[in-house]
Design a protein around this motif. Structure first.
Motif, PDB file in Angstrom:
ATOM      1  N   LEU A   1     -12.434  -4.698  -3.414  1.00 36.70           N
ATOM      2  CA  LEU A   1     -11.249  -5.523  -3.203  1.00 36.70           C
ATOM      3  C   LEU A   1     -11.333  -6.805  -4.017  1.00 36.70           C
ATOM      4  O   LEU A   1     -10.342  -7.238  -4.614  1.00 36.70           O
ATOM      5  N   GLU A   2     -12.513  -7.390  -4.092  1.00 36.05           N
ATOM      6  CA  GLU A   2     -12.707  -8.599  -4.898  1.00 36.05           C
ATOM      7  C   GLU A   2     -12.452  -8.313  -6.376  1.00 36.05           C
ATOM      8  O   GLU A   2     -11.824  -9.117  -7.078  1.00 36.05           O
ATOM      9  N   LEU A   3     -12.898  -7.174  -6.847  1.00 36.06           N
ATOM     10  CA  LEU A   3     -12.680  -6.812  -8.247  1.00 36.06           C
ATOM     11  C   LEU A   3     -11.194  -6.607  -8.530  1.00 36.06           C
ATOM     12  O   LEU A   3     -10.670  -7.107  -9.526  1.00 36.06           O
ATOM     13  N   LEU A   4     -10.484  -5.911  -7.637  1.00 34.05           N
ATOM     14  CA  LEU A   4      -9.045  -5.746  -7.805  1.00 34.05           C
ATOM     15  C   LEU A   4      -8.330  -7.096  -7.809  1.00 34.05           C
ATOM     16  O   LEU A   4      -7.436  -7.342  -8.617  1.00 34.05           O
ATOM     17  N   THR A   5      -8.748  -7.975  -6.914  1.00 32.91           N
ATOM     18  CA  THR A   5      -8.152  -9.310  -6.830  1.00 32.91           C
ATOM     19  C   THR A   5      -8.415 -10.097  -8.099  1.00 32.91           C
ATOM     20  O   THR A   5      -7.534 -10.806  -8.596  1.00 32.91           O
TER      21      THR A   5
ATOM     22  N   ALA B   1     -15.912   2.450 -11.663  1.00 27.69           N
ATOM     23  CA  ALA B   1     -15.738   3.904 -11.738  1.00 27.69           C
ATOM     24  C   ALA B   1     -14.973   4.439 -10.528  1.00 27.69           C
ATOM     25  O   ALA B   1     -14.081   5.288 -10.675  1.00 27.69           O
ATOM     26  N   VAL B   2     -15.297   3.932  -9.343  1.00 24.85           N
ATOM     27  CA  VAL B   2     -14.621   4.390  -8.124  1.00 24.85           C
ATOM     28  C   VAL B   2     -13.147   3.986  -8.143  1.00 24.85           C
ATOM     29  O   VAL B   2     -12.271   4.796  -7.838  1.00 24.85           O
ATOM     30  N   LEU B   3     -12.871   2.742  -8.513  1.00 27.97           N
ATOM     31  CA  LEU B   3     -11.478   2.273  -8.557  1.00 27.97           C
ATOM     32  C   LEU B   3     -10.659   3.047  -9.585  1.00 27.97           C
ATOM     33  O   LEU B   3      -9.493   3.347  -9.360  1.00 27.97           O
ATOM     34  N   GLU B   4     -11.295   3.386 -10.698  1.00 27.92           N
ATOM     35  CA  GLU B   4     -10.599   4.185 -11.710  1.00 27.92           C
ATOM     36  C   GLU B   4     -10.327   5.590 -11.174  1.00 27.92           C
ATOM     37  O   GLU B   4      -9.220   6.115 -11.327  1.00 27.92           O
TER      38      GLU B   4
ATOM     39  N   ILE C   1      -7.046   1.370 -11.024  1.00 27.21           N
ATOM     40  CA  ILE C   1      -7.138   0.670 -12.307  1.00 27.21           C
ATOM     41  C   ILE C   1      -7.262   1.699 -13.417  1.00 27.21           C
ATOM     42  O   ILE C   1      -7.650   2.841 -13.174  1.00 27.21           O
ATOM     43  N   THR C   2      -6.928   1.276 -14.618  1.00 30.52           N
ATOM     44  CA  THR C   2      -7.263   2.059 -15.800  1.00 30.52           C
ATOM     45  C   THR C   2      -8.324   1.268 -16.556  1.00 30.52           C
ATOM     46  O   THR C   2      -8.355   0.035 -16.503  1.00 30.52           O
ATOM     47  N   VAL C   3      -9.196   1.976 -17.227  1.00 32.71           N
ATOM     48  CA  VAL C   3     -10.301   1.368 -17.959  1.00 32.71           C
ATOM     49  C   VAL C   3     -10.227   1.822 -19.409  1.00 32.71           C
ATOM     50  O   VAL C   3     -10.218   3.024 -19.685  1.00 32.71           O
ATOM     51  N   VAL C   4     -10.134   0.844 -20.309  1.00 31.95           N
ATOM     52  CA  VAL C   4     -10.091   1.144 -21.745  1.00 31.95           C
ATOM     53  C   VAL C   4     -11.279   0.452 -22.395  1.00 31.95           C
ATOM     54  O   VAL C   4     -11.351  -0.781 -22.411  1.00 31.95           O
ATOM     55  N   PRO C   5     -12.240   1.231 -22.922  1.00 31.31           N
ATOM     56  CA  PRO C   5     -13.399   0.624 -23.575  1.00 31.31           C
ATOM     57  C   PRO C   5     -12.997  -0.094 -24.860  1.00 31.31           C
ATOM     58  O   PRO C   5     -12.098   0.349 -25.572  1.00 31.31           O
ATOM     59  N   HIS C   6     -13.661  -1.195 -25.126  1.00 29.18           N
ATOM     60  CA  HIS C   6     -13.462  -1.893 -26.395  1.00 29.18           C
ATOM     61  C   HIS C   6     -14.218  -1.138 -27.482  1.00 29.18           C
ATOM     62  O   HIS C   6     -15.127  -0.370 -27.189  1.00 29.18           O
ATOM     63  N   THR C   7     -13.872  -1.355 -28.713  1.00 27.19           N
ATOM     64  CA  THR C   7     -14.550  -0.702 -29.820  1.00 27.19           C
ATOM     65  C   THR C   7     -16.019  -1.100 -29.813  1.00 27.19           C
ATOM     66  O   THR C   7     -16.344  -2.277 -29.712  1.00 27.19           O
TER      67      THR C   7
ATOM     68  N   THR D   1     -11.432  -3.160 -20.938  1.00 32.78           N
ATOM     69  CA  THR D   1     -10.286  -3.827 -20.331  1.00 32.78           C
ATOM     70  C   THR D   1      -9.876  -3.050 -19.095  1.00 32.78           C
ATOM     71  O   THR D   1      -9.707  -1.830 -19.147  1.00 32.78           O
ATOM     72  N   LEU D   2      -9.751  -3.754 -17.977  1.00 36.01           N
ATOM     73  CA  LEU D   2      -9.310  -3.161 -16.723  1.00 36.01           C
ATOM     74  C   LEU D   2      -7.859  -3.558 -16.502  1.00 36.01           C
ATOM     75  O   LEU D   2      -7.511  -4.731 -16.642  1.00 36.01           O
ATOM     76  N   THR D   3      -7.032  -2.605 -16.129  1.00 39.56           N
ATOM     77  CA  THR D   3      -5.626  -2.869 -15.873  1.00 39.56           C
ATOM     78  C   THR D   3      -5.246  -2.288 -14.520  1.00 39.56           C
ATOM     79  O   THR D   3      -5.557  -1.125 -14.229  1.00 39.56           O
ATOM     80  N   LEU D   4      -4.591  -3.091 -13.688  1.00 40.05           N
ATOM     81  CA  LEU D   4      -4.114  -2.590 -12.404  1.00 40.05           C
ATOM     82  C   LEU D   4      -3.009  -1.573 -12.623  1.00 40.05           C
ATOM     83  O   LEU D   4      -2.131  -1.759 -13.463  1.00 40.05           O
TER      84      LEU D   4
END
Length: 79
Positions: free
Chosen positions: A10-14, A44-47, A52-58, A65-68
């Protein structure tokens, strides 16, 4: 849809919400903090839950980058 989130999840989402719904790692901490195993597990669990979506940087060690998602906003009662 109710989600059983831990305090850390929850803290990470916030934290993502506080950054306008998009947060790029290493999340304002040193690389050591950004790569804590518990944080990696929470991401990993939230994804997997679709919050959230997770997009690795190059490059493998440059973070991500994490996106709600809509579900993530709903989990925070932000619909």
């Amino acid at each position: 849809m109710p989600h059983n989130l831990t305090d850390h999840q929850l803290e990470l989402l916030t934290r993502v919400l506080q950054h306008g719904g998009v947060l790029s790692s290493p999340f304002g901490y040193s690389d050591e903090d950004a790569l804590l195993p518990a944080l990696r597990e929470d991401i990993a669990v939230l994804e997997k839950m679709g919050l959230i979506t997770v997009v690795p940087h190059t490059g493998s060690r440059l973070g991500e980058t994490l996106t709600l998602t809509e579900e993530g906003y709903a989990a925070l009662d932000m619909t």
